[in-house]
Write an enzyme that holds these catalytic residues in place. Structure first.
Site, PDB file in Angstrom:
ATOM      1  N   GLY A 274       0.841  -1.197   0.000  1.00  0.00           N
ATOM      2  CA  GLY A 274       0.000   0.000   0.000  1.00  0.00           C
ATOM      3  C   GLY A 274       0.869   1.237   0.000  1.00  0.00           C
TER       4      GLY A 274
ATOM      5  N   SER B 295       6.031  -1.870  -2.141  1.00  0.00           N
ATOM      6  CA  SER B 295       6.070  -2.811  -3.277  1.00  0.00           C
ATOM      7  C   SER B 295       5.073  -2.376  -4.357  1.00  0.00           C
ATOM      8  CB  SER B 295       5.822  -4.250  -2.829  1.00  0.00           C
ATOM      9  OG  SER B 295       4.712  -4.397  -1.996  1.00  0.00           O
TER      10      SER B 295
END
Length: 198
Positions: free
Chosen positions: A33, A107
């Protein structure tokens, strides 16, 4: 130069042996996130509750890993990809050791997360999307990173200069702007119970 004189050595104690001894399964809880969405807060709260229940666990946090293992990496797309590749390999070692490992990393790229997923057996990689509008992440901005990015003091910042690709089919989605940390933890632990991991 990559060495070609390598042979995989099978361990005497297998992953299932460790799981049996621990009395629970092992997996990676991959929190993804935007910065400020609550990944680290929720990951650590889950870890704390697992620990309280006597479950072998460990947290791999994005900032902490960049202080050591990945301190040679920046924030270019190539470095972000290598950052996630290394974390995926470390997470796999923890899963093989019979632990539940929680990872808190932005990520941002789906392809990177998919490559990490491919390292694991079915059901071992649990992608948890911490869904929070960028406006709320900026309002929280605990590290003042958005503020610095808007001023041009930070380059390649996810959500401002660099894209974030939200998961299309995560195992879990946590709307951190709608749930309390306790509610998020309960939702994740219930999932682990339903999957017979704990």
């Amino acid at each position: 130069m990559k060495s070609t004189n390598l042979t995989w050595h099978e361990a005497t104690v297998a992953k299932q042996d460790r799981r049996n001894q621990n009395g629970h399964g092992s997996c990676v809880l991959w929190f993804t996130g935007l910065s400020g969405s609550g990944k680290s807060t929720i990951a650590n709260a889950v870890s704390n509750e697992l620990f309280r229940q006597g479950i072998d666990e460990y947290v791999l946090d994005g900032d902490n890993i960049r202080h050591g293992l990945n301190r040679d990496l920046g924030f270019s797309d190539a470095d972000r990809t290598e950052n996630i590749r290394r974390i995926g390999e470390v997470a796999k070692l923890f899963v093989d050791s019979g632990k539940i490992v929680t990872t808190a990393f932005i990520s941002p790229f789906r392809s990177d997360r998919d490559q990490v997923r491919a390292l694991f057996e079915e059901g071992e990689f649990i992608e948890i999307y911490i869904d929070c509008p960028i406006e709320e992440c900026e309002r929280r901005d605990p590290k003042k990173l958005y503020q610095k990015a808007r001023k041009g003091e930070i380059k390649d910042f996810t959500g401002i200069h660099s894209p974030y690709e939200a998961p299309e089919k995560p195992e879990l989605t946590i709307a951190s702007h709608e749930l309390t940390v306790s509610e998020a933890v309960e939702k994740i632990l219930t999932f682990l119970e339903e999957k017979h991991i704990i």
